[in-house]
Enzyme design. Structure first.
Site, PDB file in Angstrom:
ATOM      1  N   ARG A 172      -3.547 -31.923 -16.639  1.00  9.82           N
ATOM      2  CA  ARG A 172      -3.195 -33.241 -17.181  1.00  9.82           C
ATOM      3  C   ARG A 172      -2.778 -33.100 -18.650  1.00  9.82           C
ATOM      4  O   ARG A 172      -3.604 -32.825 -19.507  1.00  9.82           O
ATOM      5  CB  ARG A 172      -4.370 -34.216 -17.063  1.00  9.82           C
ATOM      6  CG  ARG A 172      -4.045 -35.596 -17.662  1.00  9.82           C
ATOM      7  CD  ARG A 172      -5.002 -36.682 -17.216  1.00  9.82           C
ATOM      8  NE  ARG A 172      -6.324 -36.578 -17.811  1.00  9.82           N
ATOM      9  CZ  ARG A 172      -7.273 -37.504 -17.701  1.00  9.82           C
ATOM     10  NH1 ARG A 172      -7.041 -38.613 -17.005  1.00  9.82           N
ATOM     11  NH2 ARG A 172      -8.460 -37.322 -18.254  1.00  9.82           N
ATOM     12  N   ASP A 458     -15.643 -39.746 -21.519  1.00  6.04           N
ATOM     13  CA  ASP A 458     -14.441 -39.272 -22.207  1.00  6.04           C
ATOM     14  C   ASP A 458     -13.877 -40.430 -23.019  1.00  6.04           C
ATOM     15  O   ASP A 458     -14.536 -41.451 -23.207  1.00  6.04           O
ATOM     16  CB  ASP A 458     -13.428 -38.647 -21.239  1.00  6.04           C
ATOM     17  CG  ASP A 458     -12.703 -39.657 -20.359  1.00  6.04           C
ATOM     18  OD1 ASP A 458     -12.922 -40.877 -20.522  1.00  6.04           O
ATOM     19  OD2 ASP A 458     -11.899 -39.219 -19.512  1.00  6.04           O
TER      20      ASP A 458
END
Length: 557
Positions: A172, A458
């Site tokens: 990603r 996150d």
């Protein structure tokens, strides 16, 4: 040529200026040819990217003036026509459980060895994008694809290396909005995602296709999109990369995270733009909640309750998940479920088992709804998640052909926008503040994936905390849960910050508190929550604190 801190240099093509620290390992990644490829991507697509970001700002202005996101009448034909994406590559037909984590060496090895079907290696929300983290991440990725990656943990006197069987690798890159301030191309910072994608693709496409993709690949996850025009740019980037590498069109495959509210109305269009390169969509649910608040920042009638109450059973979240499954399966690709963020509670087996019960319940809901796979944040969750999916799906690799969800064809704009019920509490305000400050402190110190209160957090979590606090402060929200009638204002927020900073110090210990970047994080978080206008991304502001330019001329020369 770029002079490094010890008299060494990066050999760069014309127009490229590297301002990050020189390191011999990084130089193996930052080769002249690799940088030339990144520069070509930047030059070809920068104006398209700038236009897409300007259109995002236009949409935001419309929403702030009272408009609501919705399906685009101009692309109804794409939504209504019958078409499918390219067939799913056999190497990634089965994606029942995927593990995610930053591109740190030991975590990469553990994730690839975890028993998950896929490992999503993250240059985005689980990584603090310092020069060291990004470049070391590229070195680690190359070693992982080559199969040579190992790590010696001196503290435990243990060597970590890959098993014979490993998860398939997806990468990603960062979102379109994030710059790479350590690499300048033609006098301006490079686009972060083109650096992440370009360096990884250039060095790894050949080996990846041989060892991982069975002739396909590399595979990617694409974050933070708001409109199909952004998917169209990615599709063009992929086609250019395939042409440069001399590989078949459709080799590169990507799953798009549907993690912004505007994108839920563009799912067909996003898949259509990436038709030859798609392997589905994913429910990025934490960012989706953040985006709901951000999209409706000027709509006091659409305030969310405490974030812990905004689960997948809320009508607008269930509608989003159901429509994603229906759309993906209609178009012949994977519909991936959301994150189980729990981490083992080693000191409390009873609490640990209760947490696992919640994980199993969430995963059972996903697989019964028709999702083809799900996410886990920690290797210890993988057996429980896999068992739930295997029990329902058996030996079938996915549910693309078997669960069509025709019932979801009737989901409306109102379903997707329905404001959830629930209370707004002092406890919620305190948790937002405590988690937000601790996450930013860790991020400033180089960690983007942070264990807090038995969850792996996150950037999305910090974003929800920040935008919710901002919105409650802006509208002087009256708490209707634990302290009924109390209004959220600057004075109350100041007191909450002070008390929560004391609590953080008690929890982490005075020594760690003094050494950590808690005070700097607190200042950033307060500024973000009390700013007259809401910043689009916390990480854009905080990024300035971790950019470290090294002088071209070394004092040792």
């Amino acid at each position: 040529m770029e002079i490094g801190s010890y008299g060494s240099y990066y050999d760069v093509p014309e127009g490229v200026d590297i301002r990050g620290r020189y390191d011999a390992e990084f130089a193996k990644i930052l080769t002249k040819d690799a940088l030339k490829f990144v520069a070509e991507l930047q030059r070809e697509f920068r104006n398209h990217i700038k236009y897409a970001l300007e259109r995002r700002r236009e949409a935001k202005r419309r929403y702030n003036e009272g408009a609501l996101p919705g399906f685009d009448p101009a692309t109804r034909y794409i939504r209504e026509q019958e078409w499918v994406c390219a067939p799913v590559p056999p190497a990634v037909a089965d994606r029942k459980v995927e593990i995610t984590g930053p591109v740190e060496r030991k975590m990469i090895i553990n994730a690839l060895n975890s028993g998950a079907k896929v490992f999503m290696a993250d240059f985005e929300d689980a990584l603090s994008p310092s020069w060291e983290n990004l470049m070391r991440g590229q070195v680690n990725m190359k070693d992982a694809v080559d199969g040579t990656i190992s790590f010696h943990d001196k503290g435990r006197n243990r060597v970590y290396k890959l098993n014979d069987q490993t998860a398939k690798l997806f990468v990603r890159p960062r979102g379109w909005h994030l710059p790479e301030a350590h690499i300048f191309i033609d006098g301006e910072p490079a686009t972060g995602c083109l650096v992440d994608f370009g360096l990884f693709f250039y060095h790894n496409h050949s080996e990846f296709r041989r060892t991982q993709g069975a002739g396909f690949g590399p595979f990617f996850y694409l974050p933070k999109m708001e409109h199909s025009r952004e998917a169209k740019i990615w599709n063009s980037v992929f086609e250019k990369a395939e042409n440069v590498a001399g590989i078949e069109r459709g080799s590169i495959r990507a799953t798009v995270l549907i993690e912004t509210l505007p994108a839920v109305f563009q799912m067909n269009e996003i898949l259509y733009e990436l038709k030859d390169h798609s392997v589905g969509l994913n429910c990025g649910r934490w960012d989706y909640i953040f985006s709901y608040v951000k999209t409706f920042q000027a709509h006091p009638d659409r305030l969310l309750p405490d974030r812990v109450q905004v689960g997948m059973t809320q009508h607008f979240m269930k509608s989003y998940s159901d429509l994603l499954i229906r759309t993906c399966h209609r178009r012949g690709v994977h519909a991936m479920g959301g994150m189980a963020a729990q981490i083992p509670i080693k000191e409390d087996p009873v609490a640990n088992e209760l947490a696992l019960v919640l994980v199993r319940k969430d995963k059972l809901r996903e697989v019964k709804a028709g999702h083809d796979g799900t996410w886990a944040a920690h290797p210890a969750l993988i057996p429980a998640c896999m068992e739930v999916f295997d029990n329902i799906m058996g030996n079938v690799p996915n549910q693309i052909e078997t669960v069509k969800r025709e019932d979801a064809a009737n989901i409306t704009e109102q379903d997707l926008l329905q404001t959830p019920g629930g209370g707004r509490t002092m406890k919620g305000l305190r948790l937002n503040t405590r988690v937000g400050i601790q996450y930013v402190a860790a991020w400033l110190s180089g960690s983007g994936s942070v264990p807090l209160y038995n969850l792996m957090e996150d950037a999305a979590t910090a974003e929800i905390s920040r935008v919710q606090n901002w919105q409650w402060l802006k509208y002087g929200v009256e708490l209707n849960g634990d302290e009924v009638g109390v209004r959220v204002n600057r004075e109350l927020f100041g007191r909450v910050v002070e008390e929560e900073m004391k609590r953080i110090e008690e929890e982490v210990g005075t020594e760690k508190f003094k050494k950590g970047k808690y005070k700097e994080a607190c200042k950033i978080f307060i500024r973000q929550c009390t700013s007259p206008t809401l910043d689009d991304f916390l990480t854009l502001d905080a990024y300035n604190y971790i950019v470290l330019h090294h002088p071209r001329e070394s004092s040792k020369l």
